[in-house]
Design an enzyme around this catalytic site. Structure first.
Site, PDB file in Angstrom:
ATOM      1  N   GLU A   1      57.142  67.541-106.727  1.00  0.00           N
ATOM      2  CA  GLU A   1      56.611  67.866-105.390  1.00  0.00           C
ATOM      3  C   GLU A   1      57.526  68.826-104.638  1.00  0.00           C
ATOM      4  OE1 GLU A   1      58.074  65.191-106.320  1.00  0.00           O
ATOM      5  OE2 GLU A   1      59.395  64.444-104.749  1.00  0.00           O
TER       6      GLU A   1
ATOM      7  N   CYS B   1      60.749  59.978-109.663  1.00  0.00           N
ATOM      8  CA  CYS B   1      62.121  59.592-109.355  1.00  0.00           C
ATOM      9  C   CYS B   1      62.209  58.113-108.951  1.00  0.00           C
ATOM     10  CB  CYS B   1      62.701  60.548-108.313  1.00  0.00           C
ATOM     11  SG  CYS B   1      64.498  60.579-108.361  1.00  0.00           S
TER      12      CYS B   1
ATOM     13  N   HIS C   1      61.553  65.775-109.453  1.00  0.00           N
ATOM     14  CA  HIS C   1      60.696  65.865-108.259  1.00  0.00           C
ATOM     15  C   HIS C   1      59.723  67.050-108.343  1.00  0.00           C
ATOM     16  CE1 HIS C   1      62.701  62.942-105.588  1.00  0.00           C
ATOM     17  NE2 HIS C   1      63.785  63.248-106.280  1.00  0.00           N
TER      18      HIS C   1
ATOM     19  N   ARG D   1      69.425  53.536-112.889  1.00  0.00           N
ATOM     20  CA  ARG D   1      69.415  54.164-111.562  1.00  0.00           C
ATOM     21  C   ARG D   1      70.600  55.099-111.428  1.00  0.00           C
ATOM     22  NH1 ARG D   1      70.269  51.107-106.917  1.00  0.00           N
ATOM     23  NH2 ARG D   1      69.649  52.961-105.776  1.00  0.00           N
TER      24      ARG D   1
HETATM   25  N1  GLN Z   1      68.467  57.055-106.819  1.00  0.00           N
HETATM   26  C1  GLN Z   1      67.206  56.722-106.273  1.00  0.00           C
HETATM   27  C2  GLN Z   1      66.762  55.334-106.699  1.00  0.00           C
HETATM   28  O1  GLN Z   1      67.329  54.716-107.505  1.00  0.00           O
HETATM   29  C3  GLN Z   1      66.135  57.724-106.623  1.00  0.00           C
HETATM   30  C4  GLN Z   1      66.427  59.043-105.987  1.00  0.00           C
HETATM   31  C5  GLN Z   1      65.235  59.877-105.724  1.00  0.00           C
HETATM   32  O2  GLN Z   1      64.102  59.421-105.687  1.00  0.00           O
HETATM   33  N2  GLN Z   1      65.498  61.140-105.462  1.00  0.00           N
HETATM   34  O3  GLN Z   1      65.807  54.872-106.219  1.00  0.00           O
END
Ligand code: GLN
Length: 216
Positions: A186, A81, A184, A110
């Site tokens: 994890e 992420c 994610h 993002r």
């Molecule tokens: N939106 C976050 C970013 O741009 C990432 C979100 C996340 O890691 N759950 O860093």
């Protein structure tokens, strides 16, 4: 596998969850807070969190350059992420002063899947190399980066349908010793992506011991 130590960048984000996931696979995870914590690592995880904050903390902690150096030297790295955002060559919709390592040839947007309230869970089909983990796995997306383009040297190991448009987009990518997921791993009980990363770590360790041309 033999005893290995994997670092987890511990400035912010899902640090505990990654350490726990590694622990479940019998691997020692080490929180990385200082340059010294990078010593002797065989792999490094860049967790989810907030890439803008991580970028600022990497700069203020003095960790940015040492982390860039170990990644540049070929240390296997796994970004999830926000960690993916830090690895991407191009970040769209980021802060102008946001810095990353630029080692994964892809362009990410993002929050390209929407805001926190648009977080979702789906199932993705992981398809890696012949002796590597594969199959359906759950994937939790939280303000995830949308991978909008990938370079020709990038292997796409999983795709997911994008809510709203239904478009299939890459969500797990690999380029050499760099592995990244938009979701994610994890946060679920499925450990296949961590297992895949550990297989990459083991391969890198073998390559270090037996550089090509010398092996045999
Ligand atoms: N939106 C976050 C970013 O741009 C990432 C979100 C996340 O890691 N759950 O860093």
């Amino acid at each position: 596998m033999s005893v290995v130590t994997i670092g987890v960048l511990a400035l912010q984000g899902d640090v505990r969850e990654h350490l726990a996931a590694l622990g479940q696979l019998g691997v020692t995870g080490r929180p990385v807070l200082t340059e010294r914590d990078l010593d002797g690592l065989e792999g490094l995880v860049l967790p989810g969190g907030e890439s803008t904050t991580l970028s600022l903390l990497l700069a203020s902690s003095g960790l940015f350059d040492p982390v860039a150096a170990v990644i540049g030297a070929g240390l296997p790295v796994f970004g999830t992420c926000a960690g993916l955002v830090l690895l991407a060559r191009e970040v769209r919709g980021g802060r102008p002063d946001q810095r990353g390592f630029g080692v994964l040839d892809c362009a990410v947007r993002r929050n390209g899947y929407g805001r926190q309230t648009e977080s979702f869970e789906t199932t993705v089909e992981l398809s890696a190399g012949p002796n590597e983990p594969s199959g359906s796995m759950p994937a939790i997306f939280i303000r995830a980066p949308l991978i909008e383009e990938v370079g020709t040297d990038v292997e796409v190991l999983a795709r997911a349908s994008t809510p709203g448009t239904g478009e299939l987009r890459p969500v797990v990518c690999r380029q050499g010793s760099v592995l990244a997921s938009a979701f994610h791993p994890e946060l679920t009980a499925d450990r296949r992506l961590h297992q895949l990363f550990l297989a990459m770590v083991e391969r890198a360790a073998v390559d270090r011991r037996e550089p090509s041309g010398v092996a045999g």
